[in-house]
Design a protein around this motif. Structure first.
Motif, short mmCIF file in Angstrom:
data_model
loop_
_atom_site.label_atom_id
_atom_site.label_comp_id
_atom_site.label_asym_id
_atom_site.label_seq_id
_atom_site.Cartn_x
_atom_site.Cartn_y
_atom_site.Cartn_z
N LEU A 73 0.83 -1.20 0.00
CA LEU A 73 0.00 0.00 0.00
C LEU A 73 0.86 1.25 0.00
O LEU A 73 1.89 1.32 0.70
CB LEU A 73 -0.92 0.01 1.22
N SER A 74 0.46 2.23 -0.79
CA SER A 74 1.17 3.51 -0.84
C SER A 74 1.15 4.16 0.54
O SER A 74 0.13 4.13 1.24
CB SER A 74 0.50 4.42 -1.86
N PRO A 75 2.28 4.74 0.96
CA PRO A 75 2.33 5.39 2.29
C PRO A 75 1.25 6.45 2.49
O PRO A 75 0.74 6.62 3.59
CB PRO A 75 3.74 6.02 2.33
N ARG A 76 0.85 7.13 1.41
CA ARG A 76 -0.17 8.17 1.56
C ARG A 76 -1.55 7.59 1.87
O ARG A 76 -2.43 8.29 2.37
CB ARG A 76 -0.24 9.02 0.29
N LEU A 77 -1.73 6.28 1.58
CA LEU A 77 -3.02 5.64 1.82
C LEU A 77 -3.09 4.92 3.16
O LEU A 77 -4.16 4.47 3.56
CB LEU A 77 -3.34 4.66 0.69
N LEU A 78 -1.94 4.78 3.83
CA LEU A 78 -1.94 4.08 5.12
C LEU A 78 -2.88 4.72 6.15
O LEU A 78 -3.63 4.00 6.83
CB LEU A 78 -0.52 4.00 5.67
N PRO A 79 -2.88 6.06 6.29
CA PRO A 79 -3.82 6.65 7.26
C PRO A 79 -5.28 6.31 6.94
O PRO A 79 -6.05 5.97 7.84
CB PRO A 79 -3.55 8.16 7.13
N ASP A 80 -5.66 6.39 5.66
CA ASP A 80 -7.04 6.06 5.28
C ASP A 80 -7.34 4.58 5.53
O ASP A 80 -8.46 4.22 5.93
CB ASP A 80 -7.26 6.38 3.80
N TYR A 81 -6.36 3.73 5.30
CA TYR A 81 -6.51 2.28 5.51
C TYR A 81 -6.76 1.98 6.99
O TYR A 81 -7.71 1.26 7.35
CB TYR A 81 -5.26 1.58 5.01
N TYR A 82 -5.92 2.55 7.87
CA TYR A 82 -6.08 2.31 9.30
C TYR A 82 -7.39 2.94 9.82
O TYR A 82 -8.09 2.35 10.65
CB TYR A 82 -4.89 2.90 10.07
N GLU A 83 -7.72 4.14 9.33
CA GLU A 83 -8.95 4.79 9.76
C GLU A 83 -10.17 3.99 9.34
O GLU A 83 -11.16 3.88 10.07
CB GLU A 83 -9.02 6.21 9.18
N CYS A 84 -10.11 3.38 8.15
CA CYS A 84 -11.24 2.59 7.66
C CYS A 84 -11.45 1.37 8.55
O CYS A 84 -12.58 1.04 8.92
CB CYS A 84 -10.99 2.17 6.22
N TYR A 85 -10.35 0.67 8.90
CA TYR A 85 -10.47 -0.48 9.78
C TYR A 85 -10.93 -0.05 11.18
O TYR A 85 -11.76 -0.72 11.81
CB TYR A 85 -9.14 -1.22 9.88
N ARG A 86 -10.41 1.07 11.67
CA ARG A 86 -10.83 1.55 12.99
C ARG A 86 -12.33 1.82 13.01
O ARG A 86 -13.05 1.44 13.92
CB ARG A 86 -10.06 2.83 13.33
N HIS A 87 -12.80 2.50 11.95
CA HIS A 87 -14.22 2.83 11.86
C HIS A 87 -15.08 1.58 11.73
O HIS A 87 -16.13 1.46 12.36
CB HIS A 87 -14.43 3.75 10.65
N LEU A 88 -14.64 0.61 10.93
CA LEU A 88 -15.40 -0.63 10.73
C LEU A 88 -15.59 -1.37 12.05
O LEU A 88 -16.71 -1.77 12.41
CB LEU A 88 -14.69 -1.52 9.71
N TYR A 89 -14.50 -1.56 12.80
CA TYR A 89 -14.61 -2.32 14.05
C TYR A 89 -15.36 -1.53 15.12
O TYR A 89 -16.03 -2.12 15.98
CB TYR A 89 -13.21 -2.71 14.54
N ASN A 90 -15.26 -0.21 15.08
CA ASN A 90 -16.03 0.60 16.03
C ASN A 90 -17.53 0.46 15.76
O ASN A 90 -18.34 0.35 16.69
CB ASN A 90 -15.61 2.06 15.92
N GLU A 91 -17.91 0.44 14.47
CA GLU A 91 -19.31 0.24 14.10
C GLU A 91 -19.79 -1.16 14.50
O GLU A 91 -20.89 -1.33 15.02
CB GLU A 91 -19.49 0.44 12.59
N LEU A 92 -18.95 -2.16 14.25
CA LEU A 92 -19.31 -3.53 14.63
C LEU A 92 -19.50 -3.64 16.13
O LEU A 92 -20.43 -4.29 16.61
CB LEU A 92 -18.23 -4.51 14.15
N GLY A 93 -18.64 -2.99 16.89
CA GLY A 93 -18.77 -3.02 18.35
C GLY A 93 -20.03 -2.33 18.84
O GLY A 93 -20.64 -2.75 19.81
N ALA A 94 -20.41 -1.27 18.14
CA ALA A 94 -21.59 -0.51 18.56
C ALA A 94 -22.89 -1.25 18.30
O ALA A 94 -23.86 -1.10 19.05
CB ALA A 94 -21.60 0.85 17.84
N TYR A 95 -22.92 -2.09 17.26
CA TYR A 95 -24.20 -2.70 16.86
C TYR A 95 -24.30 -4.20 17.13
O TYR A 95 -25.36 -4.77 16.92
CB TYR A 95 -24.46 -2.42 15.38
N THR A 96 -23.22 -4.83 17.58
CA THR A 96 -23.32 -6.25 17.88
C THR A 96 -24.04 -6.46 19.21
O THR A 96 -23.97 -5.62 20.12
CB THR A 96 -21.93 -6.90 17.93
N GLN A 97 -24.75 -7.57 19.32
CA GLN A 97 -25.47 -7.90 20.55
C GLN A 97 -24.67 -8.84 21.45
O GLN A 97 -25.08 -9.11 22.58
CB GLN A 97 -26.82 -8.55 20.20
#
Length: 525
Positions: free
Chosen positions: A141-165
């Motif tokens: 992955l291009s270094p300029r895309l690493l922040p977006d990559y990590y932020e996307c995974y952070r957001h995904l797991y935060n959403e999963l944590g918020a809505y899982t039962q």
């Protein structure tokens, strides 16, 4: 309201730099009034966005699908739809992904996958977002895309944590979200907006929170999506501090920006609606949550609908209950007015009978011609006043019927609407009024019909139906006999148009001219 709105626009253009004391915050009514105005102009703001989208669409049609321009224009279409219509934003990202894969543009393909995964996770499409991210190789992955990559995974797991039962999975998802957030902070520039945003989130509850948000506000322009986001985060800051007035202030500011930019993926307006509901401002809370719900449906993301459904249901039920109470009060007032109206009718009948008895007594006492003429004058005046009273009363009942109909049209009390819309009461009162008039008039002029017919040509004489005392034509000339010769007054009493009354009076059915005919009618005793 216009002055308040101008004050708001002035502040918005200048921006807000630094925390204000609660006393410096304009009155909440000023901000909600400005928000109400913006919601009323919502279609105008949507038209502006749709115009930009249409202009881009025309450029896309003209560009070749093999050119880099095609990729760029699809990206701009995604930016327009990202906070407007989720499905359309995903569609243009998918087009760009196919283009990047066909042309071997790995960097562009990775960037597009990250954008699409982030949008999918925000829309509740967690499995699809995870599949997109799994296709990206972090080592390439291009270094300029690493922040977006990590932020996307952070957001995904935060959403999963918020809505899982599941409690275990919730803890695991939140843990992964924190881990990716830590990785994100290591690759972000300290001067970047995302760095400040994440730093603010991590500093929740600390004394640095206000300063960080100040820095974020200082770096953005009003009337931008970023401004709406930062002011929303600022409202959450004041929520944590327990400052409800400042929280509502910044929620209103954020919501106003969302509405003016035609952003349908928002949280500030329905959050503000919830606060207003808790404070008892049900009317405004209902109006805001209904608008927010319509916008959420337009955005078409499952997770957003889930977020607003609960508060929508609660506010809607409370609003309906409030409407029912208002309808109950209105029903009570309707019954009271009906009772008073009945008493008024009884009083009119009693007065009429008393006056009738008085008229009979006076007619027995009057012997001379002069006394007779005066008695007739009194009787005529009495009948005129009585008729005016009855007509006025019916007008008021009719006006009341229309008023109640208008107020109840917004409710759901069908039985009352049916009752109010019915003309039965009005028709019954009119029939009774005309019967009383006929009886009273013929009591004063018992030979009126016979003498009136004598003034007509033989073939034009009036034959009344069984049970009929007077008909419309006879009533018109009966009123003329009483001295009421204004066609508009006669039309008002008999509920006909002035033209109809004029036509009756203008018909040449008499043995004499019209002027002579009406003079002869006036001499009937």
């Amino acid at each position: 309201m216009k002055i308040k709105l101008l004050i708001f626009l002035g502040l918005a253009l200048v921006g807000i730099h630094g925390m204000s004391a609660p006393a410096d915050v304009p009155a909440m009514d000023g901000w909600t009034d400005a928000l109400d105005v913006a919601i009323g102009k919502h279609k105008e703001y949507v038209a502006v966005r749709e115009a930009r989208i249409e202009a881009l669409r025309q450029q896309l049609v003209q560009s070749g699908s093999e050119t880099p321009e095609f990729f760029r224009l699809n990206g701009e279409m995604y930016q327009e739809y990202k906070a407007y219509i989720c499905d359309s934003a995903l569609y243009y990202l998918s087009r760009n992904l196919r283009w990047a894969q066909q042309h071997g543009e790995q960097d562009a393909a990775d960037e597009t996958r990250i954008r699409r995964a982030h949008l999918m996770s925000a829309a509740g499409m967690y499995k699809e977002a995870s599949e997109d991210l799994e296709k990206i190789k972090p080592s390439k992955l291009s270094p300029r895309l690493l922040p977006d990559y990590y932020e996307c995974y952070r957001h995904l797991y935060n959403e999963l944590g918020a809505y899982t039962q599941d409690t275990f999975r919730r803890s695991r998802y939140y843990g992964l979200s924190v881990a990716y957030g830590d990785s994100l902070m290591q690759v972000l520039s300290p001067a970047s907006a995302l760095y400040l945003e994440r730093k603010e989130m991590k500093a929740a509850g600390s004394g640095q929170l206000e300063k960080i948000n100040d820095s974020r506000l200082a770096g953005i322009r009003p009337d931008t999506p970023e401004y709406a986001l930062v002011t929303y985060h600022r409202s959450q800051l004041y929520r944590s501090l327990g400052d409800r007035q400042q929280e509502k202030y910044y929620l209103a500011l954020s919501a106003l920006t969302d509405v003016r930019l035609a952003i349908t993926d928002h949280a500030s307006l329905w959050t503000l609606a919830q606060l207003l509901y808790e404070e008892g401002d049900i009317e405004r809370a209902y109006r805001y949550i209904r608008f927010s719900w319509d916008e959420t449906n337009h955005y078409n993301a499952r997770s957003r609908s889930l977020q607003t459904a609960g508060i929508l249901s609660l506010i809607d039920l409370t609003y309906q209950a409030m409407q029912e109470k208002q309808n109950d009060r209105l029903l009570f007032y309707l019954w009271m007015i009906s009772i008073l109206s009945l008493l008024l009718i009884m009083a009119v009948i009693w007065i009429y009978r008393q006056m009738k008895h008085l008229s009979i007594a006076r007619s027995h006492l009057e012997q001379a011609n002069e006394q007779l003429q005066m008695s007739n004058h009194i009787k005529e005046e009495y009948i005129g006043r009585f008729l005016k009273l009855c007509s006025t009363y019916i007008d008021r009942l009719d006006a009341y019927r229309r008023m109640v109909n208008k107020k109840l049209s917004g409710g759901q009390t069908e039985e009352l609407l049916k009752m109010v819309r019915s003309r039965d009461v009005l028709d019954t009162d009119l029939k009774e009024l005309y019967e009383n008039f006929d009886t009273a008039f013929l009591h004063l002029f018992p030979d009126f019909v016979e003498k009136f017919n004598q003034l007509l040509q033989p073939e034009e004489r009036i034959i009344l139906r069984k049970g009929e005392l007077l008909n419309t034509e006879l009533r018109i000339f009966a009123l003329i006999r009483l001295g009421i010769d204004d066609s508009s007054q006669i039309a008002e009493f008999l509920r006909y148009s002035v033209n109809t009354i004029y036509n009756y009076r203008a018909k040449n059915k008499a043995c004499v001219s019209r002027d002579d005919f009406e003079m002869c009618v006036m001499r009937i005793r």
